[in-house]
Design a protein around this motif. Structure first.
Motif, PDB file in Angstrom:
ATOM      1  N   THR A   1       0.836  -1.205   0.000  1.00  0.00           N
ATOM      2  CA  THR A   1       0.000   0.000   0.000  1.00  0.00           C
ATOM      3  C   THR A   1       0.872   1.257   0.000  1.00  0.00           C
ATOM      4  N   GLU A   2       1.932   1.267   0.795  1.00  0.00           N
ATOM      5  CA  GLU A   2       2.843   2.417   0.820  1.00  0.00           C
ATOM      6  C   GLU A   2       3.509   2.617  -0.533  1.00  0.00           C
ATOM      7  N   MET A   3       3.901   1.525  -1.156  1.00  0.00           N
ATOM      8  CA  MET A   3       4.555   1.618  -2.458  1.00  0.00           C
ATOM      9  C   MET A   3       3.602   2.166  -3.516  1.00  0.00           C
ATOM     10  N   LEU A   4       2.365   1.713  -3.502  1.00  0.00           N
ATOM     11  CA  LEU A   4       1.373   2.207  -4.457  1.00  0.00           C
ATOM     12  C   LEU A   4       1.121   3.701  -4.259  1.00  0.00           C
ATOM     13  N   GLU A   5       1.048   4.120  -3.012  1.00  0.00           N
ATOM     14  CA  GLU A   5       0.823   5.543  -2.723  1.00  0.00           C
ATOM     15  C   GLU A   5       1.998   6.381  -3.215  1.00  0.00           C
ATOM     16  N   LEU A   6       3.223   5.903  -2.998  1.00  0.00           N
ATOM     17  CA  LEU A   6       4.403   6.652  -3.434  1.00  0.00           C
ATOM     18  C   LEU A   6       4.442   6.741  -4.956  1.00  0.00           C
ATOM     19  N   HIS A   7       4.068   5.680  -5.632  1.00  0.00           N
ATOM     20  CA  HIS A   7       4.033   5.694  -7.096  1.00  0.00           C
ATOM     21  C   HIS A   7       2.995   6.682  -7.610  1.00  0.00           C
ATOM     22  N   GLU A   8       1.816   6.649  -7.026  1.00  0.00           N
ATOM     23  CA  GLU A   8       0.758   7.557  -7.481  1.00  0.00           C
ATOM     24  C   GLU A   8       1.131   9.011  -7.239  1.00  0.00           C
ATOM     25  N   GLN A   9       1.868   9.264  -6.174  1.00  0.00           N
ATOM     26  CA  GLN A   9       2.236  10.631  -5.832  1.00  0.00           C
ATOM     27  C   GLN A   9       3.388  11.170  -6.664  1.00  0.00           C
ATOM     28  N   THR A  10       4.290  10.305  -7.087  1.00  0.00           N
ATOM     29  CA  THR A  10       5.503  10.757  -7.773  1.00  0.00           C
ATOM     30  C   THR A  10       5.555  10.362  -9.246  1.00  0.00           C
ATOM     31  N   GLY A  11       4.878   9.293  -9.621  1.00  0.00           N
ATOM     32  CA  GLY A  11       4.966   8.787 -10.983  1.00  0.00           C
ATOM     33  C   GLY A  11       6.217   7.983 -11.252  1.00  0.00           C
ATOM     34  N   ASP A  12       7.038   7.750 -10.241  1.00  0.00           N
ATOM     35  CA  ASP A  12       8.261   6.977 -10.415  1.00  0.00           C
ATOM     36  C   ASP A  12       8.009   5.490 -10.158  1.00  0.00           C
ATOM     37  N   ASN A  13       8.871   4.652 -10.691  1.00  0.00           N
ATOM     38  CA  ASN A  13       8.874   3.246 -10.323  1.00  0.00           C
ATOM     39  C   ASN A  13       9.258   3.130  -8.854  1.00  0.00           C
ATOM     40  N   VAL A  14       8.723   2.138  -8.176  1.00  0.00           N
ATOM     41  CA  VAL A  14       8.992   1.989  -6.748  1.00  0.00           C
ATOM     42  C   VAL A  14       9.394   0.547  -6.469  1.00  0.00           C
ATOM     43  N   ILE A  15      10.471   0.384  -5.711  1.00  0.00           N
ATOM     44  CA  ILE A  15      10.917  -0.950  -5.321  1.00  0.00           C
ATOM     45  C   ILE A  15      10.950  -1.046  -3.799  1.00  0.00           C
ATOM     46  N   ALA A  16      10.834  -2.262  -3.288  1.00  0.00           N
ATOM     47  CA  ALA A  16      10.914  -2.487  -1.841  1.00  0.00           C
ATOM     48  C   ALA A  16      12.350  -2.807  -1.466  1.00  0.00           C
ATOM     49  N   LEU A  17      12.829  -2.162  -0.411  1.00  0.00           N
ATOM     50  CA  LEU A  17      14.198  -2.356   0.061  1.00  0.00           C
ATOM     51  C   LEU A  17      14.186  -2.789   1.516  1.00  0.00           C
ATOM     52  N   MET A  18      15.187  -3.566   1.876  1.00  0.00           N
ATOM     53  CA  MET A  18      15.301  -4.011   3.260  1.00  0.00           C
ATOM     54  C   MET A  18      16.770  -4.119   3.616  1.00  0.00           C
ATOM     55  N   GLU A  19      17.136  -3.602   4.780  1.00  0.00           N
ATOM     56  CA  GLU A  19      18.522  -3.716   5.223  1.00  0.00           C
ATOM     57  C   GLU A  19      18.827  -5.158   5.597  1.00  0.00           C
ATOM     58  N   VAL A  20      19.922  -5.677   5.071  1.00  0.00           N
ATOM     59  CA  VAL A  20      20.348  -7.031   5.406  1.00  0.00           C
ATOM     60  C   VAL A  20      21.809  -6.987   5.840  1.00  0.00           C
ATOM     61  N   PRO A  21      22.292  -7.989   6.560  1.00  0.00           N
ATOM     62  CA  PRO A  21      23.708  -8.026   6.928  1.00  0.00           C
ATOM     63  C   PRO A  21      24.597  -8.019   5.687  1.00  0.00           C
ATOM     64  N   ALA A  22      25.757  -7.415   5.806  1.00  0.00           N
ATOM     65  CA  ALA A  22      26.683  -7.326   4.677  1.00  0.00           C
ATOM     66  C   ALA A  22      27.012  -8.705   4.110  1.00  0.00           C
ATOM     67  N   SER A  23      27.002  -9.718   4.969  1.00  0.00           N
ATOM     68  CA  SER A  23      27.336 -11.071   4.527  1.00  0.00           C
ATOM     69  C   SER A  23      26.261 -11.665   3.620  1.00  0.00           C
ATOM     70  N   GLN A  24      25.065 -11.052   3.582  1.00  0.00           N
ATOM     71  CA  GLN A  24      23.958 -11.603   2.794  1.00  0.00           C
ATOM     72  C   GLN A  24      23.637 -10.784   1.544  1.00  0.00           C
TER      73      GLN A  24
END
Length: 302
Positions: free
Chosen positions: A151-174
């Motif tokens: 839902t957050e990603m869809l809202e950001l896309h509608e507001q900006t018109g940009d492509n939106v990807i989901a990001l998550m912090e992971v350990p450097a080893s992964q």
């Protein structure tokens, strides 16, 4: 998000769910059954993904399938005989669960054909999507229903018109297991993506922000994908196409990211699948209390 009013031009109603993978990590279980049909407690993985899309307001779904995926299609179809038996027995609870899966959404199917990667699979959705922005949900990632990532990603896309990807912090080893993003202009949990690398070598990743399996894309991405040469693994990588958009926003809009810190369940390999099953099960009202008690007792014996 404190952002401008949504632009109707970028309203999203369709989702694409690639499910053509062979599931070789789960052989022999996936020899005759799609990996997406493996159950997490009492629902197949794919149903969690479909329910997430529907909860975000997307009811027109296209699954990109491959060989031996008929079981997946059957799951979302009606089984009149089973419904009749349950109704005759007065088993309303199970009848509801059976009917629910066939009433979730308007689901369409098309085959990928050649196994040329995620980017190629998404290209197969072009005729269905048309000139509209669309979401992509990968079946290996389950996002907890209590978290509103899509839902957050869809809202950001509608507001900006940009492509939106989901990001998550992971350990450097992964980080070498994922696509990796360089970011700037962080506002809350929204960022601008300036560069992307598919599965960077250890020690060479530009950040520890991993791309996880949720995307909202403009239709112009189809043109970029059609001109994307095979990359890592000899496959057409969506990450490579998004890198082109991130470098030149005139082609298909820029790329933004939503940094997710919620509950994500990875079902991509055996150990992660077991962990996902346990995490979801312990939070369920019907079996959670008993399972938590058993796990505490069992942990004392190992």
């Amino acid at each position: 998000m404190n952002s401008p009013k949504a632009n109707a031009k970028f309203e999203v109603t369709k989702a694409v769910i690639p499910v053509a993978g062979l599931g070789t990590r789960f052989l022999p279980a996936t020899k005759a059954m799609p990996k997406e049909m493996l159950p997490i407690v009492d629902k197949p993985v794919i149903q969690y993904v479909v329910e997430e899309a529907v909860a975000a307001g997307l009811s027109d779904l296209l699954m990109i399938t491959g060989r031996n995926k008929n079981t997946l299609e059957n799951h979302f179809d009606r089984v009149a005989e089973l419904e009749h038996v349950l109704a005759t027995k007065g088993d309303e609870q199970r009848l509801f669960k059976v009917q629910q899966s066939s009433q979730l959404a308007d689901i369409h199917y098309t085959r990928q054909g050649d196994p040329k990667g995620l980017g190629h699979a998404i290209l197969r959705a072009k005729s269905h999507v048309g000139e509209n922005s669309f979401a992509v949900l990968l079946g290996d990632d389950i996002i907890d229903e209590r978290d509103q990532l899509l839902t957050e990603m869809l809202e950001l896309h509608e507001q900006t018109g940009d492509n939106v990807i989901a990001l998550m912090e992971v350990p450097a080893s992964q980080i070498s297991l994922y696509g990796c993003a360089s970011i700037s202009d962080k506002t809350g949990n929204a960022v601008v993506v300036t560069d992307l690398v598919e599965k960077p070598e250890a020690g060479k990743a530009p950040s520890n922000y991993a791309v996880i399996g949720r995307y909202v894309l403009r239709p112009e991405m189809f043109e970029i994908l059609s001109n994307t040469e095979p990359g890592r693994g000899g496959e057409i990588q969506l990450t490579d196409a998004l890198q082109v958009a991130a470098k030149d926003s005139k082609l298909a809009g820029g790329v933004r990211g939503v940094i997710f810190a919620g509950r994500r369940y990875d079902t991509g390999d055996k150990m992660d699948f077991i962990k996902a099953t346990l995490k979801i099960a312990v939070d369920r009202e019907d079996i959670g209390p008993e399972l938590r008690s058993w796990l505490k007792d069992y942990s004392q014996t190992i």
